[in-house]
Design a protein around this motif. Sequence first.
Motif, PDB file in Angstrom:
ATOM      1  N   GLY A 274       0.894  -1.183   0.130  1.00  0.00           N
ATOM      2  CA  GLY A 274       0.106   0.006  -0.225  1.00  0.00           C
ATOM      3  C   GLY A 274       0.731   1.207   0.113  1.00  0.00           C
ATOM      4  N   HIS A 311      -5.052 -11.743   6.289  1.00  0.00           N
ATOM      5  CA  HIS A 311      -4.837 -11.363   4.956  1.00  0.00           C
ATOM      6  C   HIS A 311      -5.118 -12.332   3.951  1.00  0.00           C
ATOM      7  CE1 HIS A 311      -3.514  -7.488   6.458  1.00  0.00           C
ATOM      8  NE2 HIS A 311      -2.684  -7.923   7.157  1.00  0.00           N
ATOM      9  N   LYS A 325       1.722  -9.035   3.253  1.00  0.00           N
ATOM     10  CA  LYS A 325       1.030  -8.040   3.995  1.00  0.00           C
ATOM     11  C   LYS A 325       0.855  -8.649   5.426  1.00  0.00           C
ATOM     12  CE  LYS A 325      -2.485  -7.031   0.361  1.00  0.00           C
ATOM     13  NZ  LYS A 325      -4.087  -7.369   0.194  1.00  0.00           N
ATOM     14  N   LYS A 381       1.676   1.982  11.493  1.00  0.00           N
ATOM     15  CA  LYS A 381       0.878   2.118  10.038  1.00  0.00           C
ATOM     16  C   LYS A 381       0.065   0.973   9.510  1.00  0.00           C
ATOM     17  CE  LYS A 381       4.177   5.541   8.348  1.00  0.00           C
ATOM     18  NZ  LYS A 381       5.207   5.844   7.528  1.00  0.00           N
ATOM     19  N   ALA A 382       0.722   0.042  10.010  1.00  0.00           N
ATOM     20  CA  ALA A 382      -0.194  -1.255   9.587  1.00  0.00           C
ATOM     21  C   ALA A 382      -1.202  -1.603  10.365  1.00  0.00           C
ATOM     22  CB  ALA A 382       0.935  -2.667   9.825  1.00  0.00           C
ATOM     23  N   ASP A 384      -2.911   0.873  11.800  1.00  0.00           N
ATOM     24  CA  ASP A 384      -3.940   1.973  11.047  1.00  0.00           C
ATOM     25  C   ASP A 384      -4.616   1.558  10.233  1.00  0.00           C
ATOM     26  OD1 ASP A 384      -3.320   3.612  13.300  1.00  0.00           O
ATOM     27  OD2 ASP A 384      -1.670   4.677  12.405  1.00  0.00           O
ATOM     28  N   GLN A 385      -3.946   1.025   9.156  1.00  0.00           N
ATOM     29  CA  GLN A 385      -4.348   0.414   7.892  1.00  0.00           C
ATOM     30  C   GLN A 385      -5.415  -0.603   8.121  1.00  0.00           C
ATOM     31  OE1 GLN A 385      -1.228  -0.854   5.366  1.00  0.00           O
ATOM     32  NE2 GLN A 385      -1.322   1.005   4.135  1.00  0.00           N
ATOM     33  N   VAL A 386      -5.109  -1.420   9.043  1.00  0.00           N
ATOM     34  CA  VAL A 386      -6.159  -2.419   9.057  1.00  0.00           C
ATOM     35  C   VAL A 386      -7.478  -1.991   9.872  1.00  0.00           C
ATOM     36  CG1 VAL A 386      -5.578  -3.414  11.296  1.00  0.00           C
ATOM     37  CG2 VAL A 386      -6.559  -5.107   9.801  1.00  0.00           C
ATOM     38  N   GLU A 388      -8.731   0.928   9.580  1.00  0.00           N
ATOM     39  CA  GLU A 388      -9.488   1.778   8.465  1.00  0.00           C
ATOM     40  C   GLU A 388     -10.035   0.719   7.483  1.00  0.00           C
ATOM     41  OE1 GLU A 388      -6.566   4.317   6.953  1.00  0.00           O
ATOM     42  OE2 GLU A 388      -6.371   5.638   8.568  1.00  0.00           O
ATOM     43  N   LYS A 389      -9.492  -0.171   6.812  1.00  0.00           N
ATOM     44  CA  LYS A 389      -9.942  -0.882   5.969  1.00  0.00           C
ATOM     45  C   LYS A 389     -10.960  -2.081   6.218  1.00  0.00           C
ATOM     46  CE  LYS A 389      -5.972  -0.293   2.611  1.00  0.00           C
ATOM     47  NZ  LYS A 389      -4.957  -0.954   1.957  1.00  0.00           N
TER      48      LYS A 389
END
Length: 482
Positions: A274, A311, A325, A381-382, A384-386, A388-389
């Motif tokens: 990403g 993932h 991932k 950051k990883a 935060d990504q999970v 959000e998505k």
Amino acid sequence: MPVISAHCFANHRGGVGKTTLAYQVSSAYAAAHPGRKVLVIDTTDSGDLSEMLMGGIYEKRGREMLRSLIPVANVTQMFLRALVASTSTSLSDVLKAEEYEDGVLTSVVQKMPLAKGAVESSPLEKAKVMKRIDLEEFGIPLKQVNSRMPSNMFLCPSGLDIEHSISFSATQRQDIIAVLLDSFQNAEGEWKVFIDTDTELYGENGAYANIGFGIADFICLPLHADMSDWYGAKVLINDMQLLHDMDVSHAQVHLVLWNGLNVQFKQSCGVTVGGISKCTFIPTKAEQDIIQTLDNLVYQEAQIMPNLFLHYNGAKTTAEEFSAKCSTCMRNFGVVGVASKDIGVPIACIKPGIFHGVHMDYNLSIDTIKHCRENLEEIVKAIDQVDEKNNPRKICRQHLEFLKARRMERKLGIKLKLKHKSPLTTVKKRRRHSASSASKDTTSVMYKTYALRNRYSLRERSKQMKAKLFIDNFESSSISTA
């Protein structure tokens, strides 16, 4: 606003960096999100995470602070309070049946600490509020204990080596998990939860790890890049699948953290997820080969247990996409990591300079701290990504509804059993028998719960509750102390 998500650090093997990464990642997350409250729940036997967060090893600051604050809040009290809160529905029914006429249960409820929002004059209102727990009630503000910690961090410390641990039964664990998940759904403010667990899911203290898995949304699995660690992790993965099959846990494996790697080149490895670099450094060639082999083994487990890995999206997910991932490299923090645990300052908050430790002084430079922080920022950051998505709260709500349904089935089963034993009794007698038995079961749990709370609470609370109120019912209680 509900809890965003809960990440649990777990492994069956000790010494893989589980507690260290929980300490560093939770602190880095709190530093990166000052507007969110971060709750760290330590369910381990030793309480090492609590010791690090409360001041470190130097001059036993963390241990002494932990011992002094254990009576205020700890994970045992949180679980006991959740267990009592799980009985609040039947508790309300019993209070109604007694009509507040000098009932034993009414007097017990009247002596309980007043929950937030409860009406002091009404034990029934107090019972209603107890259906959930307040996260801040069991979270110690770390900034007030350790001034070098982020101001938005709270700790529910481990008290197992100071208090008696409790071997909660399977149904009690389910009730505790249900209350905590419900409390997460209805928490005030924006919260993020991190959990540290012990190496065993079974045995004397395995109940605490089971509850940790039950309230977690995602699992971070720290490993060293060697086959012996992988064999231990494989056992954990199978145990996690068993918890899924038993509907005890809904947590999925989010990250496999290859920990303690040596640095070959201090540059990005070139693999991006990403738009974010997979790791900020290049491990040695030997470690790269081992990690590639182990990533393939993790992928094979994901094919066998697809619902367990976040993932893995079926056959369309290739091994390269999955490992990019799911797999993350963690450098050996070296002297920065040792100093951080010694002096009780996380890497996210530590500054360059000379620090005095237990046995040596540490001279930390800007560059060494910077490289370690960059690695931790990858994990943040990883996360935060999970968050959000994905929609971890949706899965959590489904799990909570299932636990509530199972609890209702147990209630109906008890009523049917009573009905079958005495089919000729009148409805009035059955209701009276059901109410009295519910009162007995509920009070026995509450007797022991608050006997333990009385034993380890502050002096003022002990003076109020030191009468022999709960001691006579220890043997008949459904909770057994270890």
